[in-house]
Design a protein around this motif. Structure first.
Motif, mmCIF file in Angstrom:
data_model
loop_
_atom_site.group_PDB
_atom_site.id
_atom_site.type_symbol
_atom_site.label_atom_id
_atom_site.label_comp_id
_atom_site.label_asym_id
_atom_site.label_seq_id
_atom_site.Cartn_x
_atom_site.Cartn_y
_atom_site.Cartn_z
ATOM 1 N N PHE A 88 0.895 -0.814 0.073
ATOM 2 C CA PHE A 88 -0.166 0.006 -0.106
ATOM 3 C C PHE A 88 1.001 1.394 -0.147
ATOM 4 N N ALA A 107 -6.158 6.126 -2.143
ATOM 5 C CA ALA A 107 -5.910 5.531 -2.130
ATOM 6 C C ALA A 107 -6.551 5.154 -0.866
ATOM 7 N N TYR A 110 -9.256 2.049 0.506
ATOM 8 C CA TYR A 110 -8.345 0.780 0.224
ATOM 9 C C TYR A 110 -8.120 0.806 2.283
ATOM 10 N N ARG A 111 -7.413 1.599 1.865
ATOM 11 C CA ARG A 111 -6.488 1.527 4.198
ATOM 12 C C ARG A 111 -8.351 1.488 4.933
ATOM 13 N N TRP A 113 -10.748 0.633 4.475
ATOM 14 C CA TRP A 113 -11.568 -0.756 4.041
ATOM 15 C C TRP A 113 -10.887 -1.570 4.664
ATOM 16 N N GLN A 131 -11.687 -8.970 -1.584
ATOM 17 C CA GLN A 131 -10.251 -7.321 -2.375
ATOM 18 C C GLN A 131 -9.604 -7.710 -4.192
ATOM 19 N N HIS A 148 -18.514 -2.262 -0.397
ATOM 20 C CA HIS A 148 -17.173 -2.609 -0.805
ATOM 21 C C HIS A 148 -15.989 -2.787 -1.149
ATOM 22 N N ALA A 150 -14.331 -0.158 -2.475
ATOM 23 C CA ALA A 150 -12.158 0.329 -2.312
ATOM 24 C C ALA A 150 -11.299 -1.137 -2.037
ATOM 25 N N ALA A 151 -12.166 -2.468 -1.232
ATOM 26 C CA ALA A 151 -11.260 -3.458 -1.579
ATOM 27 C C ALA A 151 -10.430 -3.838 -3.009
ATOM 28 N N GLY A 153 -8.297 -2.565 -4.789
ATOM 29 C CA GLY A 153 -7.566 -1.611 -3.817
ATOM 30 C C GLY A 153 -6.601 -2.214 -4.144
ATOM 31 N N PHE A 154 -6.325 -3.796 -3.518
ATOM 32 C CA PHE A 154 -5.407 -4.656 -3.564
ATOM 33 C C PHE A 154 -5.085 -4.072 -4.721
#
Length: 198
Positions: A88, A107, A110-111, A113, A131, A148, A150-151, A153-154
């Protein structure tokens, strides 16, 4: 094979303690005294939240642990470990000048989430599925997928390279995503298969 418990004068609460205490005594050492309540509270507070303990409110140790587990700081502390696995960052290490195209202005979603996932005790298998493919899960409603989203983002927060439309550059970016997934989840370096077949 079940071993006979060693005869030790030190005692202990569990059967395993007898074996450990036997070795301690044979080495000519003495075990530490049990930690005092305040020491336990300090240790568990740093372990679970990364923060020093709050003012002692006279709760039982078990109740204090439950308070820490329910704290939003629990998710902040433990999400940090996963965020390292997910590599990240909110921008790239190789930005030249003010090139905002290589940053991730969202970003933080995601953090957030990941922190919420820890605080909501989402099971690990579901944590991974969300994710990797939350947008493709047939059992989820559109509103759940949106909640969900934003998951993803992984997989989406990997490095961006210059000449992003170039096929070789796109291959490098996808190699990073495959490598992050397989190293972080499977403990395998699958991305090397891009060039090697052994």
């Amino acid at each position: 094979v079940r071993h006979a418990l060693p005869e030790t004068a030190a005692g202990g609460k569990a059967k395993l303690d007898a074996f450990i205490l036997d070795r301690v005594e044979k080495a000519g050492l003495e075990p530490n005294q049990p930690a005092k309540r305040q020491q336990l509270i300090r240790r568990v507070s740093f372990d679970l939240t990364g923060l020093p303990p709050a003012k002692d409110e006279g709760l039982s140790f078990e109740s204090y642990v439950e308070t820490l587990l329910a704290s939003p700081h629990f998710g902040e502390r433990w999400a940090r470990l996963w965020l390292d696995v997910a590599r990240f960052a909110e921008d790239q290490a190789h930005i030249v000048g003010n090139n905002a195209s290589l940053t991730y202005p969202n970003a933080f979603l995601y953090r957030g989430w990941v922190i919420d996932a820890y605080n909501q005790d989402i099971p690990y298998d579901q944590f991974l599925r969300l994710q990797l493919a939350v947008d493709m899960l047939p059992e989820m409603s559109e509103s759940e997928k949106e909640a969900h989203s934003a998951a993803l983002g992984f997989m989406g927060l990997g490095p961006k390279y210059y000449r992003r439309g170039d096929l070789a550059v796109m291959a490098d970016e996808w190699e990073d995503r495959i490598d992050t997934l397989t190293r972080g989840v499977l403990a395998l370096t699958v991305a090397c298969a891009r060039c090697h077949d052994h």
